[in-house]
Design a protein around this motif. Structure first.
Motif, PDB file in Angstrom:
ATOM      1  N   GLU A 161       0.830  -1.204   0.000  1.00 40.40           N
ATOM      2  CA  GLU A 161       0.000   0.000   0.000  1.00 40.40           C
ATOM      3  C   GLU A 161       0.867   1.259   0.000  1.00 40.40           C
ATOM      4  N   GLN A 213       3.946   1.461  -1.093  1.00 40.00           N
ATOM      5  CA  GLN A 213       4.631   1.559  -2.385  1.00 40.00           C
ATOM      6  C   GLN A 213       3.699   2.139  -3.455  1.00 40.00           C
ATOM      7  N   TYR A 214       2.441   1.752  -3.378  1.00 39.99           N
ATOM      8  CA  TYR A 214       1.519   2.279  -4.387  1.00 39.99           C
ATOM      9  C   TYR A 214       1.360   3.793  -4.255  1.00 39.99           C
ATOM     10  N   GLU A 215       1.322   4.298  -3.032  1.00 38.62           N
ATOM     11  CA  GLU A 215       1.225   5.747  -2.834  1.00 38.62           C
ATOM     12  C   GLU A 215       2.477   6.454  -3.374  1.00 38.62           C
ATOM     13  N   HIS A 236       4.252   5.249  -5.796  1.00 36.69           N
ATOM     14  CA  HIS A 236       4.162   5.088  -7.255  1.00 36.69           C
ATOM     15  C   HIS A 236       3.296   6.178  -7.876  1.00 36.69           C
ATOM     16  N   LYS A 237       2.308   6.666  -7.150  1.00 35.61           N
ATOM     17  CA  LYS A 237       1.486   7.766  -7.669  1.00 35.61           C
ATOM     18  C   LYS A 237       2.308   9.051  -7.805  1.00 35.61           C
ATOM     19  N   TYR A 283       1.342  -7.596  -4.527  1.00 34.55           N
ATOM     20  CA  TYR A 283       0.346  -6.541  -4.282  1.00 34.55           C
ATOM     21  C   TYR A 283       0.357  -5.533  -5.428  1.00 34.55           C
ATOM     22  N   MET A 284       1.566  -5.087  -5.824  1.00 25.91           N
ATOM     23  CA  MET A 284       1.668  -4.083  -6.888  1.00 25.91           C
ATOM     24  C   MET A 284       1.163  -4.627  -8.219  1.00 25.91           C
ATOM     25  N   ARG A 344      -2.416  -4.310  -8.306  1.00 25.40           N
ATOM     26  CA  ARG A 344      -2.867  -2.919  -8.451  1.00 25.40           C
ATOM     27  C   ARG A 344      -2.668  -2.392  -9.875  1.00 25.40           C
ATOM     28  N   ILE A 345      -1.502  -2.629 -10.456  1.00 29.77           N
ATOM     29  CA  ILE A 345      -1.215  -2.005 -11.760  1.00 29.77           C
ATOM     30  C   ILE A 345      -1.202  -3.009 -12.919  1.00 29.77           C
ATOM     31  N   ILE A 379      -4.487   4.444 -12.975  1.00 27.87           N
ATOM     32  CA  ILE A 379      -3.323   3.596 -13.229  1.00 27.87           C
ATOM     33  C   ILE A 379      -2.723   3.970 -14.578  1.00 27.87           C
TER      34      ILE A 379
END
Length: 557
Positions: free
Chosen positions: A34, A36-38, A40-41, A103-104, A107-108, A372
């Motif tokens: 989670e 890492q996704y933030e 990544h944004k 997880y990533m 998400r992507i 995404i």
């Protein structure tokens, strides 16, 4: 915001490097997927800003290639983009090797990670000087083509403005125009040979430094061939040779009879009617206005899209001196705005811009708010389905542009779409041969092109034009210089667009729903998977071309 009002600020490579380094450290230190996704944004925001500024610079430079300010900016990006690619590659490697990859990936998407893999296979920091040189060589080619000043019937024309005379209904006029084009390229042939020779050697050296035998494998990685390989492409080309080349020869014979000619010469190749090809009615402004009416009627989605393009003046379509030749659609992510660049010249190609490039732009508009970013990273064979299919979906509106000659345009457009595929495959096979044999001389390259023309365009008659007969025609094909291995994407996409052509005549609404679904899928899945999901046959499957040829008979013969 109108394009002319969009502010431009040069990207500071030093600051960009610092931002990437910070993102890399944050990504390494992240304690969860989670988190890492933030992070990544933030990567999305940074790369969107870079893409937006470099794209604004490119459009303004292409609009006037002698503008000193944007010429300097263009040169600047030629040199720093490879450096930025290095920073991006370092970041993506950390993401690719993340302990939270599962997880990533959820998400992507798996496609995103496959594309990252290809990016990592196609780049290394040590390539930066070669990539900078490659960019400068491509710019040199584009400037040479844009600088053409061709004297013709008391005017001084660039290549784009000459094109309307190359399809003039008077045979002598178009013969003279083609002769002038040939003279220009023949006069610069040695320079063009030198630029291409340097490009081939440069790209080959890049491949060698990455451990590849030649540039073909590296070229496929750079084109994001994430779901098919060169053997599948060869099988497609073989189908084209077996089924489509003889079929196209029949189309040419039909055209020769219709034109009342004893033989079809190279300057007749783009002619379809003895009274001249249908030309659009009205001024460029009126063509755009009719485009607005067309898209307003086609669907609620296309109406919203074209209104946005029209109101924000996201077009540069008027042909003029010192403007880059050709056309394209590009995208400025910070404004969620597509942009269409073209050169209107008074021929039917002006309307093709309103259909083809708007197909690209429509898909860009459809995905504009996807969170995404990787879903927006469509591969080119998919992107060209969006554009080429839109050409057919808008066929029913051609009375708006051609009046009483609308049916002539539809017939010409379909024949031209079919005729193109063997040519596009020839461009692709030529590039495979060239990059598999990088030591070939300029003369040998031209001999190979001339030999391929006998396979793919056996009816081509250059009637004594020494430059074209000698295999020089390919030097006018910009993609060969600037975008190696791109051209087959047009052929794969045209094969899919022709399927939509037959489907829409069976059930237009259902076919358009399939097309809209494909646009919305964007890059969320692999090419072949998406074709299956929307009900299209893969061009790589045996029998695909043969089936299309059978279905086309009722339209052409």
């Amino acid at each position: 915001m109108k394009f002319k009002e969009m502010p431009y600020e040069r990207i500071d490579s030093k600051k960009v490097k610092e931002e990437f380094e910070q993102l890399i450290e944050e990504m390494k230190a992240a304690k969860s997927g989670e988190e890492q996704y933030e992070i990544h944004k933030k990567y999305y925001a940074l790369t969107d800003r870079i893409e937006t500024m470099s794209t604004i610079s490119q459009i303004r430079h292409d609009g006037n290639t002698v503008d000193a300010f944007y010429e300097a900016e263009n040169d600047y990006y030629d040199n720093i983009i490879p450096e930025i690619q290095d920073y991006s590659s370092r970041y993506l490697r950390v993401l690719y090797e993340s302990p939270y990859r599962e997880y990533m990936e959820n998400r992507i998407g798996q496609v995103a990670f496959k594309n990252i893999e290809l990016k990592l296979k196609s780049f290394d920091e040590k390539l930066i000087p070669l990539m900078q040189e490659e960019n400068n060589l491509v710019t040199t080619y584009e400037k040479l083509i844009a600088s053409a000043k061709i004297p013709f019937q008391g005017e001084e024309l660039n290549i784009s403005l000459l094109r309307k005379y190359m399809t003039d209904k008077n045979r002598e006029t178009r013969k003279e125009a083609w002769s002038k084009l040939s003279e220009f390229f023949a006069g610069h042939s040695e320079e063009l040979d030198d630029i291409y020779d340097k490009l081939v050697k440069n790209r080959t050296e890049q491949a060698k430094q990455l451990g590849y035998d030649n540039y073909v494998e590296l070229g496929y990685y750079r084109m994001n061939r994430n779901s098919y390989d060169k053997d599948m492409v060869k099988n497609f080309r073989d189908q084209v040779k077996k089924y489509l080349v003889p079929y196209v020869s029949k189309i040419h014979e039909l055209r020769r009879e219709g034109l009342g000619l004893s033989a079809l010469k190279y300057y007749d190749y783009d002619m379809f009617f003895s009274e001249g090809n249908p030309a659009p009615l009205g001024t460029p402004e009126e063509i755009l206005k009719q485009g607005k009416a067309m898209y307003s009627d086609l669907s609620p989605e296309t109406k919203e899209f074209f209104d946005f393009m029209f109101e924000n003046e996201l077009f540069d379509v008027l042909g003029r001196k010192n403007k880059r030749a050709g056309g394209y659609m590009t995208y400025m992510p910070d404004y969620n705005a597509p942009f269409i660049f073209a050169n209107f010249n008074g021929t039917s190609s002006d309307v093709d811009v309103i259909t083809h490039e708007c197909g690209h732009a429509f898909q860009g508009y459809v995905y504009r708010e996807y969170e995404i970013k990787e879903y927006r990273d469509i591969t080119m064979e998919t992107a060209e389905i969006h554009s080429m299919s839109m050409e057919f979906f808008t066929d029913k509106y051609m009375e708006l542009f051609f009046g009483e000659r609308a049916e002539d345009y539809r017939r010409m457009h379909l024949q031209d779409a079919v005729i193109f595929i063997p040519y596009g495959c020839m461009v692709d096979e030529f590039q495979h041969i060239i990059y598999e044999n990088p030591g070939l001389s300029p003369i040998e390259r031209k001999e190979i092109w001339a030999s391929l023309e006998k396979e793919y365009r056996p009816e081509m008659d250059y009637e004594g034009d020494l430059y074209f007969m000698g295999g020089g025609f390919w030097q006018k094909q910009q993609h060969i210089y600037s975008a190696p291995f791109y051209y087959i994407d047009y052929c794969l996409a045209q094969t899919c667009a022709l399927q939509y052509k037959t489907k829409m005549d069976e059930d237009y609404t259902k076919a358009f729903e399939s097309y809209l679904k494909l646009c919305k899928l964007s890059a969320s899945d692999f090419f072949v998977n998406m074709l299956k999901e929307v009900g299209l046959n893969s061009p790589f499957e045996d029998g695909c071309i043969e089936e299309i040829v059978t279905k086309l008979n009722k339209y052409i013969f």
